[in-house]
Design an enzyme around this catalytic site. Structure first.
Site, PDB file in Angstrom:
ATOM      1  N   HIS A   1       0.813  -1.208   0.000  1.00  0.00           N
ATOM      2  CA  HIS A   1       0.000   0.000   0.000  1.00  0.00           C
ATOM      3  C   HIS A   1       0.852   1.266   0.000  1.00  0.00           C
ATOM      4  O   HIS A   1       0.393   2.311  -0.469  1.00  0.00           O
ATOM      5  CB  HIS A   1      -0.949  -0.007   1.195  1.00  0.00           C
TER       6      HIS A   1
ATOM      7  N   HIS B   1      -2.693 -12.321  -2.728  1.00  0.00           N
ATOM      8  CA  HIS B   1      -3.809 -12.963  -2.034  1.00  0.00           C
ATOM      9  C   HIS B   1      -3.522 -14.414  -1.684  1.00  0.00           C
ATOM     10  O   HIS B   1      -4.402 -15.108  -1.165  1.00  0.00           O
ATOM     11  CB  HIS B   1      -5.078 -12.841  -2.874  1.00  0.00           C
TER      12      HIS B   1
END
Length: 768
Positions: free
Chosen positions: A101, A289
């Site tokens: 992020h 993921h």
């Protein structure tokens, strides 16, 4: 009436309250929201750096035991911390998210965002909804930061955490480079979108945001333009994320609509805006993921304010959770609850296998967010991250289901399913690109494990010959002038080559001479015919010089050198015998190692330095604001910006040879005529139409039009801060000062990408 402020012991801030103290009263931006914020050129001053103005990160980093730091980070990932328990007893997944992020704010349109300065530590990024609980990850790193101090920047430490975590969980990594320099104040220059906080649009949105006076040309709520059903549907430039406060896309689908087809469209656009192609996009999402879980155990309306709005007692930590202990199985981050795989702390292909093996149905998290679960009751379960013995259904987000419904993404996923080694390699490379994308050339990188060379690094060859000496530099300057090429053209090509630089991601610049290749050679702002003529002629100068055998010079160096010669020649008619500094050492990049598609993002749509404004583009920002942005990307301060512009105008450097802003009767001479006309009250400035984009400069006595101008010319007289500088250069003693300052600023721009001369950089910049 008694003045209580003068009473001994009285509070000096009359009428203020806790939560509304000094600074909360209306400021300049409140009263004049569209003013030109020249102070953006002076961000992150040395005074803000606690290490002082002479801090040298590279020297401090040399003191660090790299292997010890790496192992300390690995140990931290498995050290339990009571105040924030790790999911699955492994902090690795949350460190990957923090790193991702931070780096994922990068956008290719203007090179802003990314990991380079550790901006996730500051508002607004530290308080974005999508960055929920990254504050906890950074706080977990404090013991390592304290141990290594100035030897490791926060920006590097944050990227290292995610990289070590990936390696620890089984992913072979490409390497890791240090060299990111911390900022010490928030970024006030980057435009993150038109929405209000949390994506809410302003209450008053005009029907046409481009209508009206240029001072009002602000974007009032358009991030996506066009109809989703039509061919034209585009994300507003230069934005990279689909929504405010989000890194890439809403995981529930656009505006939480739960539609994977719409999500696939958003994913493709946003990831391409962040310099990733389809293969890299799938690799990053599918790879990321494979680890960790999403958190949505508690309703969002129960969660406290983000870090920037948190209470004093929270000490910089936000999103206070009142449920249970506020963490562990009660954690709330993005509202989606669950894990994608049965083994969330090991690198494997379970994410893709589960995604394609099972059918998925839409459901809701405990927090009410849209998510998906397998329709097959016999599908594998995933262990609870904190409750021993508890098993939970697998989870997918709408943005995951998008990979199944989009044909191109599905094809890539199927290739990864067939070849796990291929998937591993692509994810490893994509991660390397993600966290290094804004670091620039490898000359800036530090550490023993920097990894390989990739085309996105804009590589240039090493110097393979001795540099030219002072006598040879003088010889080459004479040779360039003797070609008969006008000084204006020599200056123009050098400026076009060097001014592509942008400090945001350290791309562009003169090194490599990529102005020879598409797309740069064909940009209309560079006058392609003139550029081709100059490059062909300089190519002959290079060949003749190289043939002598005494030394060689690259075309990249010669382009800059010729521009320096042009500036020197242009100063002579004004009576100034100046020597423009020149430092050799540039090399010529190859066309096959130049990413043409990527480089086209460096093309200016508006360039005030050359009075270029692409009329084919619909603008919602006044030209002078874009001009300020370009000055910031060139690391110019206000005097440098002013001196360069005034000098370039009288040197007749408009991209089309036009007369706008050329306030002189002797174009081509480096003088202060631009400033003398600009600040003189002998003239009046008459707009040519109501939009005030072009102006006639008229003699007040006769009404005769003497000159014409654009907003990018007159802003140096209209803006109060810039006008003070312009008046300095217009004075009787201002011309000599201007010539000196122009030469120094010119040299600074020519040297912005010369990270290969780091040992001389302080000296080089000190004269600028």
């Amino acid at each position: 009436m008694k003045d209580h402020a003068a009473t001994p012991g009285a509070c000096p801030f009359r009428g203020t309250r806790i939560g509304g103290a000094l600074g909360s009263e209306p400021q300049l931006d409140h009263w004049w929201p569209n003013r030109l914020k020249v102070e953006l050129l002076h961000q992150n001053p040395a005074q803000a750096n606690p290490f002082g103005p002479h801090f040298d990160y590279s020297k401090e980093f040399e003191k660090v035991d790299f292997d010890a730091l790496w192992e300390d980070m690995r140990a931290l990932l498995h050290t339990p911390i009571d105040w924030w328990p790790a999911d699955y007893d492994d902090y690795g997944p949350q460190m990957v998210r923090m790193s991702w992020h931070s780096a994922g704010t990068y956008r290719i349109a203007d090179g802003r965002g990314g990991s380079g300065e550790g901006m996730q530590r500051f508002a607004p990024i530290n308080s974005w909804w999508d960055n929920g609980n990254t504050d906890k990850s950074r706080r977990l790193l404090v013991p390592l930061k304290q141990k290594y101090g100035a030897g490791v920047s926060w920006a590097d430490l944050m990227m290292l955490a995610g990289t070590v975590a990936l390696e620890d969980m089984g992913l072979p990594i490409q390497g890791f480079a240090f060299g990111r320099l911390d900022a010490w104040e928030p970024d006030r220059a980057t435009y993150w979108g038109p929405e209000g906080w949390m994506g809410e649009l302003p209450t008053e949105t005009p029907a046409d945001p481009r209508a009206g006076h240029p001072e009002e040309m602000v974007n009032r709520g358009i991030r996506w333009e066009g109809d989703v059903q039509e061919e034209y549907y585009d994300l507003e430039n230069p934005l990279g994320a689909s929504h405010q406060s989000i890194i890439y896309v809403d995981p529930e689908g656009p505006n939480g609509n739960g539609n994977p087809y719409d999500s696939a469209r958003d994913i493709r656009e946003t990831f391409s805006r962040m310099a990733m192609n389809d293969v890299e996009t799938v690799a990053l999402i599918a790879g990321g993921h494979a680890f960790g879980k999403s958190h949505g155990a508690v309703s969002a309306d129960k969660i406290g304010a983000a870090p920037e709005g948190a209470k004093m007692s929270e000490q910089g930590l936000g999103w206070h959770n009142p449920e249970g202990p506020g963490n562990a199985e009660f954690t709330m981050t993005n509202g989606i609850e669950g894990s994608w795989t049965p083994n969330p702390t090991r690198w494997d292909n379970d994410y893709l296998e589960n995604l394609f093996k099972f059918e998925w149905e839409k459901t809701e998290s405990p927090a009410g967010s849209v998510q998906w679960q397998p329709t097959d009751p016999n599908a594998p379960k995933t262990p609870d991250a904190h409750v021993e013995g508890k098993m939970n259904p697998l989870m997918m987000m709408t943005s995951d289901i998008a990979f199944k419904v989009d044909p191109k993404y599905r094809e890539i996923c199927e290739a990864f399913l067939k070849d796990f080694d291929y998937f591993t390699e692509e994810f490893s490379k994509a991660w390397h690109k993600l966290i290094h994308r804004d670091m620039g050339p490898t000359d800036r990188w530090m550490g023993p494990r920097k990894g390989g060379t990739f085309i996105w690094q804009d590589p240039v060859p090493d110097v393979d010959h001795p540099p030219v000496d002072d006598a040879q530099v003088a010889e080459l300057k004479r040779a360039c002038l003797d070609t008969g090429l006008p000084a204006r053209e020599l200056i123009a090509v050098a400026w076009a080559s060097a001014s592509t630089y942008r400090d945001s991601d350290k791309r562009g610049g003169a090194n490599g001479a990529r102005i020879r290749f598409a797309p740069q050679k064909d940009w209309d702002v560079n006058d392609p015919a003139m550029t081709a003529r100059v490059l062909e002629t300089l190519g002959r100068v290079k060949s003749d010089f190289d043939a002598k055998g005494a030394a060689k010079i690259s075309l990249a160096d010669l382009i800059v050198l010729a521009g320096c010669a042009g500036v020197e020649a242009s100063a002579k008619p004004a009576g100034y015998d100046v020597t423009v500094p020149f430092i050799p050492g540039r090399t010529d990049a190859s066309e096959e190692w130049t990413d043409a598609e990527s480089f086209n993002w460096l093309k200016p749509v508006s360039d005030g330095f050359r009075n270029y404004h692409d009329t084919r583009v619909g603008y919602n920002v006044a030209p002078e604001h874009i001009f300020l942005d370009r000055a910031a990307l060139l690391k110019l301060n206000a005097p440098e910006w002013t001196a360069l512009t005034g000098g370039l105008r009288v040197l007749n450097q408009n991209y089309d040879g036009g007369a706008h802003g050329v306030f002189t009767d002797r174009p081509g001479t480096l003088s202060n005529d631009f400033f003398k006309v600009l600040v003189s009250m002998d003239y009046e400035w008459a707009p040519q139409d109501a939009r005030e984009m072009l102006f006639d400069i008229k003699d007040r006595n006769t009404g005769q039009v003497k000159f014409t101008a654009t907003r990018c010319d007159l802003v140096f007289g209209a803006n109060s801060q810039l006008r003070q500088i312009a008046e300095v250069y217009s004075a009787a003693d201002g011309e000599e000062r201007l010539v000196k300052d122009f030469v120094a600023a010119w040299h600074k721009v020519m040297m912005l990408d010369r990270y290969d001369v780091a040992e001389d950089r302080a000296k080089v910049m000190s004269i600028c």
